[in-house]
Design an enzyme around this catalytic site. Structure first.
Site, PDB file in Angstrom:
ATOM      1  N   LYS A  45      21.138  39.695 -19.602  1.00  0.00           N
ATOM      2  CA  LYS A  45      20.829  38.350 -19.111  1.00  0.00           C
ATOM      3  C   LYS A  45      20.674  37.426 -20.319  1.00  0.00           C
ATOM      4  O   LYS A  45      19.846  37.667 -21.216  1.00  0.00           O
ATOM      5  CB  LYS A  45      19.541  38.393 -18.295  1.00  0.00           C
ATOM      6  CG  LYS A  45      19.420  37.303 -17.249  1.00  0.00           C
ATOM      7  CD  LYS A  45      18.247  37.623 -16.332  1.00  0.00           C
ATOM      8  CE  LYS A  45      18.057  36.553 -15.275  1.00  0.00           C
ATOM      9  NZ  LYS A  45      16.823  36.742 -14.523  1.00  0.00           N
TER      10      LYS A  45
HETATM   11  O1  G3P Z   1      14.685  35.433 -12.294  1.00  0.00           O
HETATM   12  C1  G3P Z   1      15.048  34.083 -12.287  1.00  0.00           C
HETATM   13  C2  G3P Z   1      14.590  33.294 -11.096  1.00  0.00           C
HETATM   14  O2  G3P Z   1      14.903  33.989  -9.925  1.00  0.00           O
HETATM   15  C3  G3P Z   1      13.157  32.812 -11.164  1.00  0.00           C
HETATM   16  O3  G3P Z   1      12.629  32.458  -9.932  1.00  0.00           O
HETATM   17  O4  G3P Z   1      10.738  31.867  -8.450  1.00  0.00           O
HETATM   18  O5  G3P Z   1      10.371  31.959 -10.950  1.00  0.00           O
HETATM   19  O6  G3P Z   1      11.709  30.127  -9.938  1.00  0.00           O
HETATM   20  P1  G3P Z   1      11.286  31.555  -9.802  1.00  0.00           P
END
Ligand code: G3P
Length: 218
Positions: free
Chosen positions: A87
């Site tokens: 990633k």
């Molecule tokens: O892993 C990346 C993304 O899915 C993060 O999600 O909920 O922290 O905005 P969130």
């Protein structure tokens, strides 16, 4: 549509896997920290533990922000397991690294995508996946789902093979909207996946079926 779970919590990963619908896992440094996983050795072993639980791809994020560092970390990460996808953040050296990894046949997930232009660059650099953050755009009154549509349109026009991984999914409607548009993958918390199976008429209907069975068989 592939379902990835966005967590570093082994229990949640096990639960999602047991449901039989899990295609992979995404993590990020915040999710690892949330589980209290710190230090390079612990982080690497935790990725291995995740890989041992699932059948699909496991995204492991680099911490470096310079080209050489990203490449070094990515090459270490893929040694953990064949399921690892590197990633890489959407930054200038990240784009260079995506191109490098793609030339070596190393699979990547370009993260922190907030515009169609970023997604176009990542596809041109040969990313395996791009991760547009739907929920975080919604959080700032910008339509996250509209970004998914825009990226899918561009990729279809040019035939890019980069898969659209709708990330930062917060609730079941995000999943449905991404599915309607044809997003290749969604990643979200276990709660969003489990919310898909709920409906009050299902619950009350089952309650009645069981009560009627009991009446006739007691
Ligand atoms: O892993 C990346 C993304 O899915 C993060 O999600 O909920 O922290 O905005 P969130």
């Amino acid at each position: 549509m592939k379902f990835f779970i966005d967590t570093a919590n082994l229990q949640e990963i096990k639960e999602a896997h047991a449901l039989g619908v899990l295609d992979g896992v995404t993590t990020n440094p915040s999710l690892m920290a949330k589980e209290g996983i710190t230090g390079k050795n612990n982080i690497m072993s935790h990725y291995k533990a995740i890989c041992d639980l699932v059948d699909g791809d496991v995204s492991a994020e680099v911490i470096a922000t310079d080209f050489e560092g990203i490449v070094r970390e990515g090459e270490e990460l893929i040694e953990i397991d064949d399921k690892i996808v590197v990633k890489v953040p959407m930054i200038q050296d990240g784009v260079k690294a995506l191109k490098y990894f793609s030339g070596k046949g190393i699979r990547t997930n370009c993260t922190l995508i907030f515009t169609a232009g970023q997604a176009l660059l990542a596809a041109k650099a040969g990313a395996t996946y791009v991760s547009p953050f739907v929920g975080r755009l919604d959080d700032i009154s910008t339509d996250g789902i509209a970004l998914i549509e825009q990226i899918l349109t561009i990729y279809r026009v040019y035939g890019y093979e980069t898969q659209v991984l709708a990330a930062s999914i917060r609730h079941p409607m995000h999943i449905i909207q991404c599915a309607e548009l044809g997003a290749d993958v969604m990643t979200g918390p276990l709660s969003a996946i489990l919310a898909l199976l709920k409906h009050p008429l299902t619950d009350s209907g089952l309650e009645k079926f069981l009560a009627d069975y009991k009446k006739g068989n007691s």
